[in-house]
Design an enzyme around this catalytic site. Structure first.
Site, PDB file in Angstrom:
ATOM      1  N   GLU A  74       0.836  -1.202   0.000  1.00 57.99           N
ATOM      2  CA  GLU A  74       0.000   0.000   0.000  1.00 57.99           C
ATOM      3  C   GLU A  74       0.872   1.253   0.000  1.00 57.99           C
ATOM      4  OE1 GLU A  74      -3.067   2.235  -0.598  1.00 57.99           O
ATOM      5  OE2 GLU A  74      -3.393   0.084  -0.403  1.00 57.99           O
ATOM      6  N   GLU A  81       1.536   6.277  -7.197  1.00 57.03           N
ATOM      7  CA  GLU A  81       0.475   7.218  -7.568  1.00 57.03           C
ATOM      8  C   GLU A  81       0.959   8.661  -7.465  1.00 57.03           C
ATOM      9  OE1 GLU A  81      -2.897   6.273  -5.129  1.00 57.03           O
ATOM     10  OE2 GLU A  81      -3.547   4.668  -6.475  1.00 57.03           O
TER      11      GLU A  81
END
Length: 131
Positions: A74, A81
């Site tokens: 994560e 991102e």
């Protein structure tokens, strides 16, 4: 190093600074990423549950490995991102979408792996207790 911290551009001056910025990164991920909070909450629930199931050392290692691997993925998803958004300068690009989708897929695959580990280790022990 935080980009807003202009005083020390370059390498961290001390070993302690490295830890400070790393903990700042963990805190940022926890504060800004809803999915990170979800993964940590689920991981804590699993670990508490396992504390009551009398796991052997190898089972503990697999469960802990799975929980941490999801959290690590994560963090990497968030890094990818953010870097893609920075490079794309808020403009849509099919390669940017592709990179972000694949980073999210890595988290999904890792979470699926964790579910398989839980199914193999935790479910049989719960089954014995409940039935």
């Amino acid at each position: 190093m935080d980009l807003k911290d202009k005083s020390g551009i370059g390498k961290n001056s001390t070993f302690l600074d490295s830890f400070k910025y790393a903990f700042k990164g963990v805190l940022t991920a926890f504060q800004e990423e809803r999915n990170m909070r979800s993964h940590i909450l689920i991981g804590l629930i699993v670990l508490v549950l396992c504390a009551f199931l009398n796991l052997v050392v190898n089972e503990w290692l697999w469960v802990i490995f799975s929980v941490f691997l999801v959290i690590i993925m994560e963090v990497w998803n968030t890094v990818i991102e953010n870097v893609v958004d920075l490079a794309a300068k808020d403009q849509y690009h099919p390669l940017a979408k592709k990179a972000k989708d694949m980073a999210a897929a890595a988290v999904l695959v890792t979470a699926t792996f964790s579910i398989v580990v839980a199914a193999i280790i935790i479910l049989p022990k719960l089954w014995q207790i409940l039935f």
